[in-house]
Design a protein around this motif. Structure first.
Motif, PDB file in Angstrom:
ATOM      1  N   ALA A  91       1.317  83.211   4.236  1.00 40.38           N
ATOM      2  CA  ALA A  91      -0.021  83.657   4.637  1.00 40.38           C
ATOM      3  C   ALA A  91      -0.157  85.169   4.479  1.00 40.38           C
ATOM      4  O   ALA A  91      -1.193  85.664   3.991  1.00 40.38           O
ATOM      5  N   SER A  92       0.871  85.909   4.864  1.00 41.55           N
ATOM      6  CA  SER A  92       0.812  87.374   4.752  1.00 41.55           C
ATOM      7  C   SER A  92       0.712  87.806   3.299  1.00 41.55           C
ATOM      8  O   SER A  92      -0.013  88.764   2.979  1.00 41.55           O
ATOM      9  N   ILE A  93       1.419  87.117   2.418  1.00 42.52           N
ATOM     10  CA  ILE A  93       1.356  87.447   0.985  1.00 42.52           C
ATOM     11  C   ILE A  93      -0.055  87.241   0.447  1.00 42.52           C
ATOM     12  O   ILE A  93      -0.606  88.093  -0.264  1.00 42.52           O
ATOM     13  N   LEU A  94      -0.664  86.112   0.790  1.00 42.99           N
ATOM     14  CA  LEU A  94      -2.008  85.817   0.292  1.00 42.99           C
ATOM     15  C   LEU A  94      -3.034  86.802   0.846  1.00 42.99           C
ATOM     16  O   LEU A  94      -3.932  87.266   0.116  1.00 42.99           O
ATOM     17  N   ILE A  95      -2.923  87.137   2.125  1.00 45.34           N
ATOM     18  CA  ILE A  95      -3.863  88.082   2.733  1.00 45.34           C
ATOM     19  C   ILE A  95      -3.700  89.469   2.124  1.00 45.34           C
ATOM     20  O   ILE A  95      -4.685  90.143   1.781  1.00 45.34           O
ATOM     21  N   ALA A  96      -2.439  89.907   1.978  1.00 46.46           N
ATOM     22  CA  ALA A  96      -2.189  91.226   1.387  1.00 46.46           C
ATOM     23  C   ALA A  96      -2.675  91.276  -0.054  1.00 46.46           C
ATOM     24  O   ALA A  96      -3.215  92.301  -0.502  1.00 46.46           O
ATOM     25  N   TYR A  97      -2.505  90.189  -0.779  1.00 53.72           N
ATOM     26  CA  TYR A  97      -2.974  90.126  -2.171  1.00 53.72           C
ATOM     27  C   TYR A  97      -4.490  90.277  -2.221  1.00 53.72           C
ATOM     28  O   TYR A  97      -5.026  90.961  -3.102  1.00 53.72           O
ATOM     29  N   GLY A  98      -5.187  89.650  -1.279  1.00 57.05           N
ATOM     30  CA  GLY A  98      -6.640  89.795  -1.232  1.00 57.05           C
ATOM     31  C   GLY A  98      -7.057  91.230  -0.964  1.00 57.05           C
ATOM     32  O   GLY A  98      -7.969  91.760  -1.617  1.00 57.05           O
ATOM     33  N   PHE A  99      -6.395  91.891  -0.013  1.00 59.57           N
ATOM     34  CA  PHE A  99      -6.742  93.280   0.292  1.00 59.57           C
ATOM     35  C   PHE A  99      -6.394  94.211  -0.863  1.00 59.57           C
ATOM     36  O   PHE A  99      -7.068  95.230  -1.068  1.00 59.57           O
ATOM     37  N   SER A 100      -5.355  93.889  -1.606  1.00 57.18           N
ATOM     38  CA  SER A 100      -4.902  94.778  -2.673  1.00 57.18           C
ATOM     39  C   SER A 100      -5.702  94.628  -3.960  1.00 57.18           C
ATOM     40  O   SER A 100      -5.977  95.623  -4.640  1.00 57.18           O
TER      41      SER A 100
END
Length: 279
Positions: A91-100
Motif C-alpha cells: 500500500a505504501s508503495i502504491l501511495i508513494a508512486y501516486g504522489f511521485s
C-alpha cells in the motif's frame, strides 16, 4: 606530508578502537542474555560475581521451547508479520508512486496532511480505534492488526516518495514508448532503482511487527492467537517465579529472527539509511 599521514593513521586507529568499544558496550546485554540462558539453574544467575563458564546447559532451550509452546506462537507471529508487511509495504508503495508520478495542484496539500498524521500519538487513537473495531465485531480476531495496513504508513510513504522522486522521469518515458503501463513502470523500472529504501523499510516493518506487544495484548483474547511477545510475558508472569534460564533461552530464540533479517539485509539497509541521511 609524512606527519599528516601519521596523524591520519593514528586518528583512524583511535576511531576503530572507539567503535569497537561502543559495539561491545551495546552487545553486552545480548551476550549476557546468551550466557544466562546456558546456566545450569536460576539460582546461578543471582550469584555474585556471576559464574558463566561453570557449565553450559543447552537443555534450557528445549525446555523453554516446550513450556512456552514456541512453535505455535512462532506460527501466529509469522502470520501477523507476513500479513502486515505485505499489505503495509504494498500500500505504501502504491501511495508513494501516486504522489511521485501523478501530481496535480492538490498533491502537496494531501501529502502534508498525510505527514501530519505522523504527529498524532498512537495512544490518542487507541480508544476510538478499539470502539470502531468492537462495532465491526473484530475484537478477538487478527483483523484490527492487519486490515488498517491497507492505508499504508505515512513514514513509509514519505521515504518511498523521496527515493522515487530521484528516479529520472526519462526512464518512465522510455518505458511508455516501449508499451509499458503505469504498474509495469512501477515494478520493473522504479522499484529496482530504490532497493536500499525497500530493504530499510522491510527491516523496520519486520522488527516492529515481530516485537509488537501492545496491539496483540489489546485485541487478542483467545490464547490460540497469541504471538511470541504475549506468550513469553504469560510464561514469565504465570507463577510469579519463572525459571530465568528458560526466560533467557526464550528471549534468545525470540531475537534470532531479527538478527538474521538484519544480517541478510545489512548492506542494503546501511545504504538506505545513508541515502536517507544525505537527503
Amino acid at each position: 606530508m609524512n606527519n599528516y599521514k601519521r596523524k591520519e593513521k593514528i586518528l583512524n586507529i583511535v576511531l576503530v578502537i572507539l567503535m569497537i568499544f561502543v559495539a561491545v558496550f551495546f552487545a553486552l546485554p545480548f551476550i549476557y542474555m546468551v550466557l544466562m540462558s546456558l546456566m545450569e539453574s536460576s539460582n546461578a544467575i543471582f550469584q555474585y560475581p556471576p559464574k558463566f563458564f561453570t557449565g553450559f546447559n543447552v537443555i534450557n532451550y528445549a525446555k523453554a521451547f516446550e513450556n512456552i509452546n514456541m512453535l505455535k506462537l512462532f506460527g501466529n507471529t509469522l502470520i501477523m508479520v507476513i500479513s502486515s508487511m505485505a499489505i503495509g509495504i504494498t500500500a505504501s508503495i502504491l501511495i508513494a508512486y501516486g504522489f511521485s508520478r501523478f501530481k496535480n495542484k492538490y498533491s502537496n496539500i494531501f501529502f502534508v496532511i498525510l505527514l501530519s498524521t505522523m504527529m498524532i500519538p498512537w495512544v490518542v487513537t487507541m480508544i476510538p480505534a478499539y470502539a470502531e473495531f468492537e462495532f465491526l465485531g473484530w475484537i478477538g480476531t487478527r483483523y484490527p492488526l492487519i486490515i488498517p495496513w491497507i492505508g499504508g504508513s505515512a513514514f513509509n510513504v514519505f521515504m518511498l516518495r523521496q527515493f522515487m522522486d530521484d528516479v529520472p522521469m526519462d526512464l518512465d518515458e522510455a518505458a511508455k514508448m516501449d508499451g509499458a503501463n503505469s504498474l509495469t513502470i512501477l515494478f520493473k523500472v522504479i522499484l529496482p532503482q530504490i532497493k536500499p529504501c525497500l530493504a530499510t523499510l522491510l527491516v523496520y516493518a519486520f522488527i516492529n511487527a515481530w516485537c509488537d506487544y501492545t496491539g496483540p495484548s489489546i485485541y487478542f483474547q483467545d490464547p490460540e492467537l497469541f504471538t511470541l511477545s504475549i506468550g513469553m510475558q504469560q510464561f514469565f508472569s504465570a507463577t510469579g517465579s519463572a525459571d530465568w534460564t528458560q526466560v533467557m533461552a526464550a528471549s534468545v530464540m525470540f531475537s534470532i529472527p531479527m538478527v538474521l533479517v538484519l544480517t541478510f539485509a545489512q548492506k542494503a539497509f546501511v545504504r538506505g539509511v545513508v541515502s536517507t541521511g544525505i537527503k
